[in-house]
Scaffold this active site. Structure first.
Site, PDB file in Angstrom:
ATOM      1  N   LYS A 492       7.144 -41.748  -2.247  1.00 43.39           N
ATOM      2  CA  LYS A 492       6.836 -42.337  -3.557  1.00 43.39           C
ATOM      3  C   LYS A 492       6.718 -43.856  -3.421  1.00 43.39           C
ATOM      4  O   LYS A 492       7.166 -44.449  -2.441  1.00 43.39           O
ATOM      5  CB  LYS A 492       7.936 -41.971  -4.554  1.00 43.39           C
ATOM      6  CG  LYS A 492       9.332 -42.439  -4.177  1.00 43.39           C
ATOM      7  CD  LYS A 492      10.360 -41.968  -5.185  1.00 43.39           C
ATOM      8  CE  LYS A 492      11.761 -42.452  -4.805  1.00 43.39           C
ATOM      9  NZ  LYS A 492      12.773 -42.057  -5.795  1.00 43.39           N
ATOM     10  N   ARG A 589      20.457 -38.737 -15.082  1.00 46.84           N
ATOM     11  CA  ARG A 589      19.134 -39.323 -15.223  1.00 46.84           C
ATOM     12  C   ARG A 589      18.187 -38.244 -15.744  1.00 46.84           C
ATOM     13  O   ARG A 589      17.783 -38.278 -16.888  1.00 46.84           O
ATOM     14  CB  ARG A 589      18.661 -39.899 -13.885  1.00 46.84           C
ATOM     15  CG  ARG A 589      17.410 -40.733 -13.964  1.00 46.84           C
ATOM     16  CD  ARG A 589      17.158 -41.503 -12.679  1.00 46.84           C
ATOM     17  NE  ARG A 589      16.976 -40.634 -11.513  1.00 46.84           N
ATOM     18  CZ  ARG A 589      16.769 -41.095 -10.277  1.00 46.84           C
ATOM     19  NH1 ARG A 589      16.756 -42.407 -10.059  1.00 46.84           N
ATOM     20  NH2 ARG A 589      16.602 -40.259  -9.269  1.00 46.84           N
ATOM     21  N   TYR A 715       9.572 -77.412  -6.088  1.00 52.12           N
ATOM     22  CA  TYR A 715       9.688 -77.515  -7.541  1.00 52.12           C
ATOM     23  C   TYR A 715      11.149 -77.705  -7.953  1.00 52.12           C
ATOM     24  O   TYR A 715      12.054 -77.074  -7.400  1.00 52.12           O
ATOM     25  CB  TYR A 715       9.154 -76.248  -8.209  1.00 52.12           C
ATOM     26  CG  TYR A 715       7.651 -76.101  -8.125  1.00 52.12           C
ATOM     27  CD1 TYR A 715       6.813 -77.017  -8.751  1.00 52.12           C
ATOM     28  CD2 TYR A 715       7.082 -75.037  -7.429  1.00 52.12           C
ATOM     29  CE1 TYR A 715       5.431 -76.878  -8.685  1.00 52.12           C
ATOM     30  CE2 TYR A 715       5.702 -74.886  -7.357  1.00 52.12           C
ATOM     31  CZ  TYR A 715       4.888 -75.816  -7.989  1.00 52.12           C
ATOM     32  OH  TYR A 715       3.526 -75.673  -7.914  1.00 52.12           O
ATOM     33  N   MET A 764       4.867 -69.884  -5.308  1.00 51.74           N
ATOM     34  CA  MET A 764       4.078 -68.670  -5.475  1.00 51.74           C
ATOM     35  C   MET A 764       3.467 -68.206  -4.156  1.00 51.74           C
ATOM     36  O   MET A 764       3.509 -67.012  -3.832  1.00 51.74           O
ATOM     37  CB  MET A 764       2.969 -68.885  -6.503  1.00 51.74           C
ATOM     38  CG  MET A 764       2.087 -67.652  -6.696  1.00 51.74           C
ATOM     39  SD  MET A 764       0.781 -67.875  -7.909  1.00 51.74           S
ATOM     40  CE  MET A 764       1.727 -67.812  -9.429  1.00 51.74           C
TER      41      MET A 764
END
Length: 821
Positions: A492, A589, A715, A764
């Site tokens: 998955k 769950r 930053y 980023m």
């Protein structure tokens, strides 16, 4: 070299279960893994029985593929293989080893046997690089050094060979005594004594004494005099030694490091006979120096008069025991394997290509094979392999490979005398939506071709080592309490960020019984990629049931409402729907509660259109020692609920509960099937379980700066320089998946073998690291974000999360490269 099967029967002392002209049936290929069948004609299958797989199960399939010779250890249904020759023996592995031992006895040539804790494969491959111009060499493929690998290696010996080099590895007492007569080395190399495989021995001395049994009949054994225990143990063996040393003047070859950098070493040496010389190696680490000296020592044993100018150490290349799949131009996939070219490694590369893509168009760029220069029958075998793996186009480089011409019916071929010619011609050809295997000997430099055909993209890459994944699976399989226990692999979330299709295709090749995905679209993607293994989908929507049937997918059912929807669909469309029932045992769950069981059972009794494939639940804390009582209660509750459901069915569905940790810690919870998730990637398991990290995240240095007192970094000016700080900017940021919390010196990457803390906030697309004191750092240097060191667990800890999140956060722009090493 081939043998009539009737002769093989006498060699291995077998009993005939069935014969079909065994005197005319010639055998020249040995097969122990049905997945590795290359050519049925001349193949003999040994039905080995292991902890997980029984070779007898694959006999019928191999027979249908054309194999007609089998060695078995129990009777098999002869009526299903009527034209086969079948030999019955007490021990199939013993029979394989007897045959290899007999084959070895047919040859008189120098045979080098290499053992030790580390460096066996590197020394073997470097010797091949150094000596292949002077000898016709037969060597172990890859790391074939086990009880099975050694016989398969020795079987390669042929009449044209003038030197052979075989590795031998052991993990417990008694094994080397079986390997020694198979290899029967005339020259031995003992690389070193380390901690690898120590668990099979009572002490380092016992391990050493077992290893050196390989050398009992050697004319000469090469070793380091600097490893005192190794040297004295070999002396007591009573064989002639040729020792080297960086310290002792008493060694047969004394070496001295003259100049050393992280990337190169110059060594001066002097032999006892008075010969002096020097070698340059393009490596600066201690292990490479020792490996090079083992190679130099063997060269002096083979040819005492060889001079330094003849040796070629300066051209040694890293032993890239890896294949890698790269994203190519025009939606192609490029398989890069440009380090060696022989028939065995070609077969491995072709097999690797099979589970990389379902692209139908296949092209190979192939150089001369150097193992038997000028032998036409070698290229006939190459052509057979290419046809079997459905390659339609060949770009051939070299002179000898032109011998393949008459065997290429159905394959488009283009011939070039050298790589320069090919590179100049490539723009004339169109490559689109095809698999391109680039395979060649090092001297041809075919990496230039790979670079041309590969996309130039973001240089941050996630390497996924499929060989390590396979070894990790074997570790889990060794803990299964029965060979009947099935394995479900969780793929998955794109196989935890690894690439769902590629990983699923590989797992299918490893004969995993089931795959599991989170959502329907993931299952559809696998089916469209040609994956046929059963697939369970964990999150199903009743509106999608038609697609489940269309794509042969099996859904998890966890509530009464959902079950009503499935029954309604099955009756309306008059189809049988396969389902997996999830019961609640404490995870809280998804799952049927105990109070739901009466209603569930009544519905199942009336629902003849449903097929319950399995009953399962989810352990909440199987890894936690302090939660053992809770886990035991979950196991008991699961058994109670699974028994009640199974008892009303006319068949027995699969039960599965154990996840990766539970396979090890709660073997009684394995039931009929186990589910392996992130554990198969070497993550989240106790240190005592010998798993390997499968993933390595790498980037590169973009720029280097030296900052003075008072400067700030990044930053928010979070890093304030005190004194002088040398920083490097690397090409990865939070848009790639490097979690921002790992910044501000909470985590360190590795560059040039040294840890470099992240300074300032992660940006980023970029991150700054402290490289103060790290020598020889340059723009373009490789940076390891996680792998063996540092580990993904360390990154997850620094980012205050778990490895699952780190994996699944890696963005699509991080290129996935699949390797096999």
């Amino acid at each position: 070299m081939s043998y009539p099967f009737a002769v093989i029967g006498e060699i291995i002392d077998g009993q005939w279960l069935q014969t079909n002209s065994p005197h005319q049936h010639l055998v020249d290929k040995l097969l122990v893994d049905s997945r590795q069948l290359q050519e049925s004609n001349g193949s003999l299958f040994f039905a080995l029985t292991g902890l997980r797989r029984d070779g007898h199960q694959f006999i019928e399939g191999l027979y249908q593929s054309g194999v007609r010779a089998f060695v078995v250890s129990r009777p098999v249904p002869i009526d299903k293989i009527p034209e086969a020759n079948v030999l019955l023996v007490d021990d199939v592995l013993d029979a394989l080893q007897k045959l290899a031992q007999f084959h070895r006895q047919q040859f008189e040539l120098p045979v080098v046997g290499i053992t030790g804790s580390n460096g066996k494969t590197i020394v073997k491959e470097w010797l091949y690089q150094l000596l292949s111009a002077s000898y016709q060499i037969v060597k172990s493929p890859k790391s074939y050094n086990s009880q099975v690998g050694v016989p398969l290696s020795v079987w390669q010996l042929h009449d044209h060979a003038s030197l052979s080099i075989f590795e031998a590895g052991i993990s417990k007492t008694g094994e080397m005594e079986r390997l020694e007569p198979i290899i029967h080395p005339t020259i031995g190399i003992m690389t070193n004594l380390g901690s690898a495989h120590a668990e099979g021995f009572t002490s380092p001395l016992q391990k050493l004494q077992e290893k050196i049994k390989l050398f009992v009949h050697c004319d000469t054994v090469i070793c380091s005099r600097d490893q005192q225990l190794v040297f004295t143990s070999l002396q007591s063996l009573g064989v002639s030694l040729f020792s080297w040393s960086l310290v002792s003047d008493d060694a047969d070859l004394k070496a001295e490091v003259i100049h050393q950098t992280p990337l190169s070493t110059r060594l001066h040496y002097r032999t006892k006979s008075g010969q002096e010389g020097s070698i340059n190696i393009p490596f600066g680490d201690q292990a490479s120096i020792e490996n090079a000296l083992h190679c130099l020592a063997l060269i002096k044993v083979l040819d005492p008069d060889a001079t330094s100018t003849d040796l070629g150490f300066q051209n040694l290349l890293p032993v890239a025991m890896r294949l890698e799949a790269l994203e190519g131009i025009n939606d192609c996939v490029v398989i890069n394997d440009v380090y060696n070219a022989d028939l065995e490694s070609l077969a491995v590369a072709l097999a690797f290509s099979n589970y990389q893509t379902n692209l139908q168009n296949r092209t190979i760029v192939l150089s001369d094979l150097l193992q038997q220069a000028g032998h036409k029958d070698l290229y006939e075998k190459v052509a057979i392999l290419l046809k079997q793996h459905q390659f339609k186009r060949l770009f051939a480089v070299g002179e000898d490979i032109k011998l393949i011409t008459s065997y290429l019916e159905g394959i488009e071929a283009h011939f070039f005398s050298n790589t320069d010619e090919l590179v100049l011609a490539l723009p004339q050809f169109h490559f689109s939506q095809e698999l391109i295997l680039v395979k060649g000997a090092r001297i041809f430099g075919l990496e230039r071709v790979s670079e041309i055909l590969s996309l130039k993209r973001h240089q941050t890459v996630l390497e996924i080592n499929l060989a390590a994944l396979a070894r990790n699976l074997k570790v889990f399989e060794s803990h299964l309490i029965s060979p009947d226990v099935k394995v479900m692999a969780m793929v998955k979330a794109a196989a935890y960020g690894s690439g769902g299709i590629e990983i699923a295709r590989f797992l299918t090749s490893r004969k995993v019984d089931y795959l599991a995905v989170a959502y329907l679209d993931e299952g559809v993607e696998l089916r469209n990629a040609g994956i046929t293994t059963p697939i369970m989908v964990l999150n199903a929507n009743a509106n999608d049931l038609g697609r489940f049937i269309k794509y042969d997918l099996e859904l998890e059912v966890y509530s009464i409402e959902q079950l009503h929807d499935v029954i309604r669909f099955a009756r309306q469309h008059q189809v049988e729907v396969p389902i997996h029932l999830k019961v609640e045992t404490g995870m809280n769950r998804l799952g049927f509660e105990p109070q739901d069981l009466d209603t569930l059972i009544n519905l199942l009794k009336e629902a003849s259109t449903l097929r319950v494939m399995s009953i399962f639940s989810h352990l909440a804390a199987s890894e936690a020692v302090q939660e053992e009582d809770f886990t035991r209660q979950q196991i008991d509750d699961f058994k109670t609920m699974a028994f009640r459901i199974s008892n009303i069915l006319s068949y027995r569905p699969i039960w599965h509960l154990a996840n990766s940790n539970a396979i090890i810690r709660y073997p009684d919870a394995q039931f009929d099937m186990v589910r392996i998730g992130i554990g198969m990637y070497g993550i989240g398991m106790p240190p005592s379980v010998p798993l390997e990290p499968v993933h390595t995240l790498k980037t590169f240095v973009s720029q280097i700066k030296t900052l003075d007192q008072g400067a700030t970094v990044g930053y928010g000016r979070r890093e304030k320089v005190i004194g002088t700080l040398k920083i490097a900017t690397i090409g990865i940021g939070y848009a790639d998946g490097l979690i921002r919390k790992a910044g501000n010196r909470r985590y360190a990457v590795v560059v040039n073998g040294r840890h470099a803390p992240i300074v300032g906030s992660i940006c980023m697309d970029m991150t700054m690291i402290d490289v103060t004191g790290i020598k020889d750092i340059q723009v373009g240097n490789e940076v390891v974000v996680f792998g063996k060191d540092p580990t993904i667990d360390a990154l997850a800890l620094a980012a205050e999360t778990i490895p699952y999140e780190v994996f699944t956060s890696l963005s699509a722009r991080v290129k996935r490269i699949y390797t096999y090493e």
